[in-house]
Structures are given as structure tokens and as C-alpha cells.
Scaffold this motif. Structure first.
Motif, PDB file in Angstrom:
ATOM      1  N   ARG A  90      -9.776   2.953  -9.183  1.00  0.00           N
ATOM      2  CA  ARG A  90      -9.073   3.830 -10.056  1.00  0.00           C
ATOM      3  C   ARG A  90      -9.525   5.509  -9.511  1.00  0.00           C
ATOM      4  N   THR A  91     -10.586   5.511  -8.429  1.00  0.00           N
ATOM      5  CA  THR A  91     -11.060   6.798  -8.048  1.00  0.00           C
ATOM      6  C   THR A  91     -10.278   7.113  -6.657  1.00  0.00           C
ATOM      7  N   ARG A  92      -9.291   6.216  -6.258  1.00  0.00           N
ATOM      8  CA  ARG A  92      -8.596   6.504  -4.948  1.00  0.00           C
ATOM      9  C   ARG A  92      -7.815   7.738  -4.925  1.00  0.00           C
ATOM     10  N   THR A  93      -7.536   8.408  -3.905  1.00  0.00           N
ATOM     11  CA  THR A  93      -6.461   9.748  -4.012  1.00  0.00           C
ATOM     12  C   THR A  93      -5.300   9.141  -4.343  1.00  0.00           C
ATOM     13  N   GLY A  94      -4.657  10.066  -5.202  1.00  0.00           N
ATOM     14  CA  GLY A  94      -3.355   9.785  -5.463  1.00  0.00           C
ATOM     15  C   GLY A  94      -2.434  11.046  -4.710  1.00  0.00           C
ATOM     16  N   VAL A  95      -1.490  10.587  -4.009  1.00  0.00           N
ATOM     17  CA  VAL A  95      -0.726  11.752  -3.557  1.00  0.00           C
ATOM     18  C   VAL A  95       0.659  11.836  -4.012  1.00  0.00           C
ATOM     19  N   MET A  96       0.958  13.090  -4.777  1.00  0.00           N
ATOM     20  CA  MET A  96       2.369  13.124  -5.517  1.00  0.00           C
ATOM     21  C   MET A  96       3.361  13.748  -4.530  1.00  0.00           C
ATOM     22  N   ILE A  97       4.265  12.761  -4.159  1.00  0.00           N
ATOM     23  CA  ILE A  97       5.462  13.126  -3.204  1.00  0.00           C
ATOM     24  C   ILE A  97       6.798  12.847  -4.065  1.00  0.00           C
ATOM     25  N   SER A  98       7.807  13.726  -3.790  1.00  0.00           N
ATOM     26  CA  SER A  98       9.239  13.807  -4.162  1.00  0.00           C
ATOM     27  C   SER A  98       9.758  12.553  -3.566  1.00  0.00           C
ATOM     28  N   ILE A  99      10.808  11.825  -4.763  1.00  0.00           N
ATOM     29  CA  ILE A  99      11.487  10.920  -4.512  1.00  0.00           C
ATOM     30  C   ILE A  99      13.120  11.635  -4.786  1.00  0.00           C
ATOM     31  N   PRO A 100      13.774  11.763  -3.845  1.00  0.00           N
ATOM     32  CA  PRO A 100      13.599  11.141  -2.325  1.00  0.00           C
ATOM     33  C   PRO A 100      12.556  11.955  -1.754  1.00  0.00           C
ATOM     34  N   GLN A 101      11.921  11.189  -0.670  1.00  0.00           N
ATOM     35  CA  GLN A 101      10.997  11.815   0.376  1.00  0.00           C
ATOM     36  C   GLN A 101      11.474  11.456   1.731  1.00  0.00           C
ATOM     37  N   TYR A 102      10.652  12.290   2.564  1.00  0.00           N
ATOM     38  CA  TYR A 102      10.607  11.995   3.935  1.00  0.00           C
ATOM     39  C   TYR A 102       9.592  10.787   4.095  1.00  0.00           C
ATOM     40  N   PRO A 103      10.155   9.717   4.897  1.00  0.00           N
ATOM     41  CA  PRO A 103       9.065   8.474   5.178  1.00  0.00           C
ATOM     42  C   PRO A 103       8.095   8.644   5.714  1.00  0.00           C
ATOM     43  N   LEU A 104       7.743   9.820   6.283  1.00  0.00           N
ATOM     44  CA  LEU A 104       6.511  10.255   7.107  1.00  0.00           C
ATOM     45  C   LEU A 104       5.360  10.056   5.808  1.00  0.00           C
ATOM     46  N   TYR A 105       5.814  10.431   4.621  1.00  0.00           N
ATOM     47  CA  TYR A 105       4.840  10.593   3.548  1.00  0.00           C
ATOM     48  C   TYR A 105       4.296   9.319   3.045  1.00  0.00           C
ATOM     49  N   SER A 106       5.291   8.524   2.814  1.00  0.00           N
ATOM     50  CA  SER A 106       5.010   7.183   2.435  1.00  0.00           C
ATOM     51  C   SER A 106       4.375   6.256   3.217  1.00  0.00           C
ATOM     52  N   ALA A 107       4.879   6.446   4.512  1.00  0.00           N
ATOM     53  CA  ALA A 107       4.083   5.675   5.676  1.00  0.00           C
ATOM     54  C   ALA A 107       2.760   5.992   5.846  1.00  0.00           C
ATOM     55  N   SER A 108       2.409   7.511   5.871  1.00  0.00           N
ATOM     56  CA  SER A 108       1.010   7.792   5.974  1.00  0.00           C
ATOM     57  C   SER A 108       0.039   7.529   4.824  1.00  0.00           C
ATOM     58  N   ILE A 109       0.504   7.752   3.693  1.00  0.00           N
ATOM     59  CA  ILE A 109      -0.040   7.218   2.465  1.00  0.00           C
ATOM     60  C   ILE A 109      -0.575   5.629   2.658  1.00  0.00           C
ATOM     61  N   ALA A 110       0.503   4.947   3.205  1.00  0.00           N
ATOM     62  CA  ALA A 110      -0.031   3.300   3.128  1.00  0.00           C
ATOM     63  C   ALA A 110      -0.913   2.965   3.951  1.00  0.00           C
ATOM     64  N   GLU A 111      -0.743   3.860   5.252  1.00  0.00           N
ATOM     65  CA  GLU A 111      -1.660   3.742   6.453  1.00  0.00           C
ATOM     66  C   GLU A 111      -2.942   3.987   6.100  1.00  0.00           C
ATOM     67  N   LEU A 112      -3.017   5.195   5.195  1.00  0.00           N
ATOM     68  CA  LEU A 112      -4.622   5.595   4.953  1.00  0.00           C
ATOM     69  C   LEU A 112      -4.977   4.782   3.597  1.00  0.00           C
ATOM     70  N   GLY A 113      -4.243   4.154   3.041  1.00  0.00           N
ATOM     71  CA  GLY A 113      -4.785   3.340   1.854  1.00  0.00           C
ATOM     72  C   GLY A 113      -4.836   4.177   0.605  1.00  0.00           C
ATOM     73  N   ALA A 114      -4.262   5.366   0.711  1.00  0.00           N
ATOM     74  CA  ALA A 114      -4.187   6.068  -0.414  1.00  0.00           C
ATOM     75  C   ALA A 114      -3.107   5.731  -1.540  1.00  0.00           C
ATOM     76  N   VAL A 115      -2.906   6.271  -2.729  1.00  0.00           N
ATOM     77  CA  VAL A 115      -1.822   5.774  -3.602  1.00  0.00           C
ATOM     78  C   VAL A 115      -0.633   6.876  -3.844  1.00  0.00           C
ATOM     79  N   GLN A 116       0.486   6.431  -3.551  1.00  0.00           N
ATOM     80  CA  GLN A 116       1.689   6.974  -3.674  1.00  0.00           C
ATOM     81  C   GLN A 116       1.842   7.361  -5.028  1.00  0.00           C
ATOM     82  N   VAL A 117       2.253   8.648  -5.365  1.00  0.00           N
ATOM     83  CA  VAL A 117       2.452   8.620  -6.949  1.00  0.00           C
ATOM     84  C   VAL A 117       3.833   9.600  -6.797  1.00  0.00           C
ATOM     85  N   ASN A 118       4.888   9.195  -7.211  1.00  0.00           N
ATOM     86  CA  ASN A 118       6.402   9.363  -7.166  1.00  0.00           C
ATOM     87  C   ASN A 118       6.729  10.451  -8.247  1.00  0.00           C
ATOM     88  N   TYR A 119       7.221  11.500  -7.747  1.00  0.00           N
ATOM     89  CA  TYR A 119       7.986  12.477  -8.998  1.00  0.00           C
ATOM     90  C   TYR A 119       9.318  12.529  -8.533  1.00  0.00           C
TER      91      TYR A 119
END
Length: 488
Positions: free
Chosen positions: A170-199
Motif C-alpha cells: 500500500r506504500t507503492r508509488t501511485g502515478v495518476m495518468i489521464s485516460i485516454p493516455q499515451y501508452p508510454l506512461y502505462s508501459a513505464s509504470i508497469a515496467e517499474l512496478g508502480a501503480v497506475q492511477v487512472n483519471y
């Protein structure tokens, strides 16, 4: 070793089971299955395989020169001299071109663009970037020491996300990204093991950003992670909107109140249509006064790849960091040092973008003529795309205000949705694949960028030449009508 001296037979060290699990979560729709199939079809056409079309029209990625946009003469002349300095003695090149090339070369080790540069980037280029930002923002100072030259904007974005990524559970970094988004963001968040937070952006209001939606997203995320980063893409990709100044003020206030690190992706800021105005996050931040400008942490990004430049392959870019903790900034400098430096030609090209020919210089007239022609053509194609798509029943397209993309919404018949699901495909992937097979048009399904549940879209660039864009849009119109009839 075994008794007979032979090495024991062991399995491979690296397998799908033993590899980094985060890498398997990475998805990049812009070059996904549709594009791979498009490349196959191109090969088939060359081999003489008969298709109901003669060529593949790739409108899947913002690659201006691949779509036929001509390079800016000044940029390529200076780059030619930088890569082959013997041309400095050639009287075919204007004197301002030669002066610019000499200045860049004198800042390189051994006067060669083939030498490593400092990790943060060539000193004179960083000064030129800072001067450009200061001019752009009406005199608000920019410190060259806050400028980092990067391998395209993507490199800078990923680097900042690395600095921000921390924690477990629960302390993992959450990264707020717009939806729709440019897939660089979701891909980088996944690779880093962070948490994708959609708005979600508000499609009904031309993809605007509502603070109430940011608040909803943040509160929901705090139940399972530590949201500490807010990413904004302006002008929008894939949505093509330009956010208002009021919206940017609201976002800055929200970031200050909720103690969020702001990332402003502004790579398409050199193109916006009539009636729209680009406001940089930094400019608005400082105009809001020290209550915000001394507190809000901001990283903003720009590149050589989009708009009238279109120089994607040079991989030139920069980021400016504001209010970064000095100790963290030292770690950032260390992190970029690990990769030695960004490509020197990309740095040189970035310098030309931020330090273009001035009135009175020999290259100024040609530069302005070429720049204006490209931007005018983009504005014309933005309007054309909106107008034609909105004549098609079942397709609705918001105005393309900036960037180089449209993200139309499509209404799909229930039968096609069911057939797609039976094939294990997203309904808009099914639609785009059939479009490619039947017309040769390569688009990216909206599911690759994210969209509200139950809605379907595709992203297309407006970059093809006007005649080819008209052909694309008319073919798309015919296909959609046929597709709707077939599955109704």
C-alpha cells in the motif's frame, strides 16, 4: 561436471517464467499487433499478393517525415555541417548556418559531434533551452542548471518516474495518468512496478480535465497505494485537446493541496489551432505567485519529434525541473550519468529548435515560410478530419485543437462486439484489424490508450498529405457504413 567430464544438461537461465515479470506487463499499442500485421501486409503487397487496396496507409503513429512532411531546410543544413565539417568551406551554405554549426561543434569534445557530451547535455544547448523557455514564458527566468537534455521526451519522463518510484504494497508509488493516455506512461509504470492511477478526461467537454474527477481518482487510489505523481499531457495525446489556462491553474492548486509531483508533457506545444492558446505549466505556476511557485515540484518535457519539426529519429529532447530537492537533483544527475549522455546529434537539433533563425539572418525567410506552411497544413488537416468524420453516422470526433491526433468515438453493433469477445479481442481492436485487412488503413484501437467502460475509439494521426488524408477518411467512412450494415 558429470562423472564422464561432460557439463550437465541444464535448462535456459532466462525463460518466460524466470524473466522480469514486470516486463511481461508492458504493453505499447502504438506498435502493437495492428502495426505488426500492417508490416506483414506491406511485404505481401511487394510479393504480388492481391489485396483490395494498393498500399498500406499508416496513420498509427506521429511520425511526420514518414508521412511525407519535408524536413526544415535550416535544421538539415546545420546538421549536415555538424556531421561533415568539411562542408563549412562550401559557399552553398548560408553564413548563419555555418555560424550555428561552428558554435555547436566548438562545444563538443574535439570539435566533433561524434564525441561524448557531458551527461546533462552540451552546455551551450542547455543555455539556449533556458533562454527559449524564458522568452516563451514572458521573461520568467530559467536556470540552465535545471535543464537536462534527453533522448527524446520519453527518456526524461521515464527517468523522473524512476526517481519517484518507491515503496511496497500500500506504500507503492501511485502515478495518476489521464485516460485516454499515451501508452508510454502505462508501459513505464508497469515496467517499474508502480501503480497506475487512472483519471478520466471528459469527452463530452472536448476532453477537458475536471478537478472533481482528479479528486475521485486520488481518494480511490489512497485505499491501495500512495499516489504522489500527477501526469498531464498538453496538448493531448491521443485526444488532441489544448487545456485552458484556468484548467492548468486548477491542476496546480490541486497538486499543491494534495502534495503531488507534477509532470507536464508538453511535446506538441508548437501546434495548436485557431482559437486555442498554449500555456506552459511553468508560466502559469510562476504567475500564480510564490505560494505555488516556491512549493510545487514540476518537471516539464519537450522534444524535437512533433509539430513542424517532426524530427523523430534524432531523439532530441529536454526536461526542466523546478523546486526539486537538491539531494534528489544530485541523484538525478548521477542517474543520467550512468547512460553517459543523450545522442549528440539530437542535442544539436534541439538547439536549432529553441534557437531558430532570427529576422535579418539569411535563413530566416525560408525558415518562416517552411514553418508556416507545415503548421497551416496541419490546421487544415485537423479541420478536415473533424468535418469528414462527423458526417459518418456512428462516428463522433471532437475538434483537433492541438498535437497531431484525433481520437474519434465509434458506435459498434452488438453482433460485432460479441464476435470480437468470442475471438478474445477488444471490440475496437476487432474493428481496426478488419479496417486494415479490407482497406489498408492502419489505426490504433482506443483500448490501447484506455477509455471509459462501454465506449470505443481509435486514434489516427492527421499527418498524411492532404490528398492521402482525404482518401483515408473517405475509405474509413465507407468501411464504417459497411461494417455497421454487416453486423446490424
Amino acid at each position: 561436471m558429470s562423472e564422464n567430464g561432460a557439463l550437465p544438461r541444464l535448462g535456459k537461465v532466462l525463460t518466460a517464467d524466470t524473466m522480469n515479470a514486470n516486463v511481461k506487463k508492458v504493453d505499447y499499442a502504438v506498435r502493437g499487433p495492428i502495426v505488426q500485421r500492417a508490416v506483414q501486409i506491406e511485404k505481401e503487397l511487394k510479393e504480388g499478393v492481391k489485396k483490395p487496396f494498393e498500399e498500406v496507409i499508416k496513420a498509427n503513429i506521429g511520425d511526420a517525415h514518414a508521412m511525407g512532411q519535408r524536413p526544415i531546410t535550416f535544421f538539415r543544413q546545420v546538421m549536415a555541417l555538424c556531421t561533415y565539417p568539411l562542408l563549412l568551406d562550401d559557399n552553398k551554405f548560408p553564413e548563419d548556418v555555418k555560424n550555428r554549426a561552428r558554435r555547436i561543434l566548438q562545444s563538443c569534445g574535439g570539435n566533433s559531434i561524434g564525441a561524448y557530451t557531458t551527461s546533462q547535455g552540451i552546455d551551450c544547448v542547455r543555455h539556449d533551452v533556458a533562454n527559449y523557455i524564458q522568452r516563451r514564458d514572458g521573461g520568467i527566468p530559467s536556470d540552465p542548471d535545471n535543464i537536462y537534455l534527453t533522448t527524446g521526451a520519453s527518456d526524461g519522463i521515464v527517468t523522473i518516474l524512476k526517481l519517484l518510484n518507491t515503496g511496497e504494497g500500500r506504500t507503492r508509488t501511485g502515478v495518476m495518468i489521464s485516460i485516454p493516455q499515451y501508452p508510454l506512461y502505462s508501459a513505464s509504470i508497469a515496467e517499474l512496478g508502480a501503480v497506475q492511477v487512472n483519471y478520466y478526461l471528459n469527452e463530452e467537454k472536448c476532453w477537458s480535465l475536471d478537478i472533481s474527477e482528479l479528486q475521485r481518482s486520488l481518494q480511490a487510489a489512497r485505499e491501495h497505494c500512495n499516489p504522489s505523481v500527477l501526469c498531464i499531457i498538453n496538448p493531448g495525446n491521443p485526444t488532441g485537446q489544448v487545456q485552458s489556462r484556468q484548467c492548468i491553474e486548477d491542476v496546480i492548486q490541486f497538486a499543491a493541496k494534495e502534495n503531488l509531483f507534477l509532470m507536464a508533457d508538453e511535446v506538441s506545444n508548437a501546434f495548436f489551432t485557431k482559437g486555442c492558446e498554449f500555456h506552459s505549466f511553468k508560466k502559469v505556476l510562476f504567475e500564480m505567485g510564490p505560494e505555488y511557485s516556491s512549493k510545487v515540484e514540476l518537471a516539464s518535457f519537450h522534444s524535437t519529434s512533433k509539430c513542424y519539426m517532426g524530427e523523430c529519429g534524432f531523439r532530441g529532447g529536454y526536461m526542466e525541473v523546478i523546486n526539486m530537492d537538491p539531494e534528489v537533483k544530485a541523484q538525478l544527475t548521477k542517474l543520467v550519468s550512468v547512460r553517459l549522455c543523450p545522442p549528440a546529434p539530437g542535442q544539436a537539433l534541439m538547439d536549432l529548435v529553441v534557437n531558430s533563425p532570427q529576422p535579418g539572418e539569411p535563413s530566416h525567410q525560408t525558415f518562416m515560410k517552411e514553418r508556416t506552411a507545415i503548421l497551416s497544413a496541419l490546421a487544415e488537416k485537423a479541420k478536415l478530419t473533424e468535418q469528414i468524420l462527423n458526417t459518418v453516422p456512428g462516428i463522433s470526433c471532437n475538434p483537433v485543437q492541438g498535437a497531431m491526433y484525433s481520437f474519434p468515438r465509434i458506435t459498434l453493433p452488438e453482433r460485432s462486439i460479441n464476435e470480437a469477445k468470442a475471438k478474445g479481442q477488444a471490440p475496437d481492436m476487432f474493428y481496426c484489424m478488419k479496417l486494415l485487412e479490407e482497406t489498408g488503413i492502419c489505426l490504433v484501437p482506443g483500448s490501447g490508450f484506455g477509455q471509459r467502460e462501454g465506449t470505443y475509439h481509435f486514434r489516427m494521426t492527421i499527418l498524411p498529405p492532404t490528398d492521402k488524408l482525404k482518401t483515408l477518411l473517405n475509405k474509413l467512412k465507407e468501411f464504417h457504413q459497411k461494417f455497421t450494415q454487416q453486423y446490424s
